[in-house]
Structure formats: structure tokens, C-alpha cells
Write a protein that holds these residues in place. Sequence first.
Motif, PDB file in Angstrom:
ATOM      1  N   GLU A   6       0.891  -1.086  -0.003  1.00  0.00           N
ATOM      2  CA  GLU A   6      -0.155   0.146   0.149  1.00  0.00           C
ATOM      3  C   GLU A   6       0.767   1.328   0.036  1.00  0.00           C
ATOM      4  OE1 GLU A   6      -3.098  -0.380   3.007  1.00  0.00           O
ATOM      5  OE2 GLU A   6      -3.731   1.657   2.566  1.00  0.00           O
ATOM      6  N   CYS A  22      -2.963   0.167  -3.874  1.00  0.00           N
ATOM      7  CA  CYS A  22      -2.547  -1.038  -3.247  1.00  0.00           C
ATOM      8  C   CYS A  22      -2.239  -1.959  -4.303  1.00  0.00           C
ATOM      9  CB  CYS A  22      -3.816  -1.669  -2.659  1.00  0.00           C
ATOM     10  SG  CYS A  22      -4.055  -1.033  -0.793  1.00  0.00           S
ATOM     11  N   ASP A  93      -6.376   5.421   9.829  1.00  0.00           N
ATOM     12  CA  ASP A  93      -5.391   4.682   8.727  1.00  0.00           C
ATOM     13  C   ASP A  93      -6.640   3.951   7.775  1.00  0.00           C
ATOM     14  OD1 ASP A  93      -3.694   4.052  11.915  1.00  0.00           O
ATOM     15  OD2 ASP A  93      -3.376   5.409  10.293  1.00  0.00           O
ATOM     16  N   TYR A  95      -6.852   0.722   5.033  1.00  0.00           N
ATOM     17  CA  TYR A  95      -6.222  -0.521   4.700  1.00  0.00           C
ATOM     18  C   TYR A  95      -7.262  -1.041   3.508  1.00  0.00           C
ATOM     19  CZ  TYR A  95      -4.166  -0.405   9.232  1.00  0.00           C
ATOM     20  OH  TYR A  95      -3.711  -0.096  10.373  1.00  0.00           O
ATOM     21  N   PRO A 120      -6.542  -7.529   9.729  1.00  0.00           N
ATOM     22  CA  PRO A 120      -5.466  -8.170   9.263  1.00  0.00           C
ATOM     23  C   PRO A 120      -5.221  -9.783  10.136  1.00  0.00           C
ATOM     24  CG  PRO A 120      -4.989  -5.968   9.725  1.00  0.00           C
ATOM     25  CD  PRO A 120      -6.604  -6.205  10.276  1.00  0.00           C
ATOM     26  N   TRP A 125      -3.923  -8.257   3.225  1.00  0.00           N
ATOM     27  CA  TRP A 125      -4.080  -6.850   3.716  1.00  0.00           C
ATOM     28  C   TRP A 125      -2.852  -5.981   3.231  1.00  0.00           C
ATOM     29  CZ3 TRP A 125      -8.049  -4.456   6.821  1.00  0.00           C
ATOM     30  CH2 TRP A 125      -9.144  -5.444   7.041  1.00  0.00           C
ATOM     31  N   GLN A 127      -0.201  -2.902   4.207  1.00  0.00           N
ATOM     32  CA  GLN A 127       0.198  -2.369   5.612  1.00  0.00           C
ATOM     33  C   GLN A 127      -0.331  -1.148   6.306  1.00  0.00           C
ATOM     34  OE1 GLN A 127       1.432  -1.851   2.564  1.00  0.00           O
ATOM     35  NE2 GLN A 127       2.797  -0.086   2.710  1.00  0.00           N
ATOM     36  N   GLY A 128      -1.255  -0.443   5.578  1.00  0.00           N
ATOM     37  CA  GLY A 128      -2.082   0.588   6.058  1.00  0.00           C
ATOM     38  C   GLY A 128      -1.382   2.147   5.622  1.00  0.00           C
TER      39      GLY A 128
END
Length: 135
Positions: A6, A22, A93, A95, A120, A125, A127-128
Motif C-alpha cells: 500500500e 494497493c 488509517d 487499509y 489483518p 491486507w 500495511q495501512g
Amino acid sequence: QLQFVESGGGLVQPGGSLRLSCTASGFNSNEYAVGWFRQVPGKEREEVACMTSDGNTIRYAEPVKGRFTVSRDKVSKTVFLQMDSLKSEDTGDYYCAADPERYSGSDYRAICHNLRMAGPGFGAWGQGAQVTVSS
């Protein structure tokens, strides 16, 4: 390892724009529904948007409708979240996630629901990306 890489995020003033990206790693994200989620400390994870595997249907949360747009680039296996007219309450945050092992079946609504609830550790996912909207 099945995951997204990401990028994007940052500090922006109210009314500004940001784009999150992403890129899938270890799987072809073009074949799966993809969800975007937002996490604010002390609050439950919320779904921002959920896109079907074919990209033809995208469900947006009410607070972001008309301001956020999800898209994908199939060549690079990248999913984007374009965020416009940002507000302070968009801070959090962000995701992206998918369920490449298909634990949730094929219904994109169930997939995004399960991803949101499990977080997650379930599925793939990013990583944010931290988004801060402040003047």
C-alpha cells in the motif's frame, strides 16, 4: 505471502485530495473483491468501500459517497482509492484487503463484512496508510 503493498496517504487540508494505491503481491487481485477500510483509534474498523471482483459494482459507505472513488488497473494489479473533498472526520488509517483464499465465498458483501470483522490476519491486507485531514 498474500498481501497488498500500500502507498499514499499523508497530511492534507480540508477540501483537499489524496490517492491511495494497493498493489497485490502473491496473488492476482483482479480475480477478487477488494475492500477499503478505515481505522481510527478507539473506534471500530469501518468499511469505506467494497468492489466486486469484476469491478462492476462498488458499494460506498454513506459518509464518503460522492467524494471517494475506487478503481483498479488490471495490468499492474493495483486498486486505487481516490479521496476528494476530504474532511477532518476522514482522518484515520486506511487499509485495502481481499480474500484470495475464498474463505468467504463469492458474495462481495460477505467478503467485505468478514474482512472488516476479522481484520489483518484474515485474507490479504495492505500495511495501512495514514491519512490526516487538518488545517
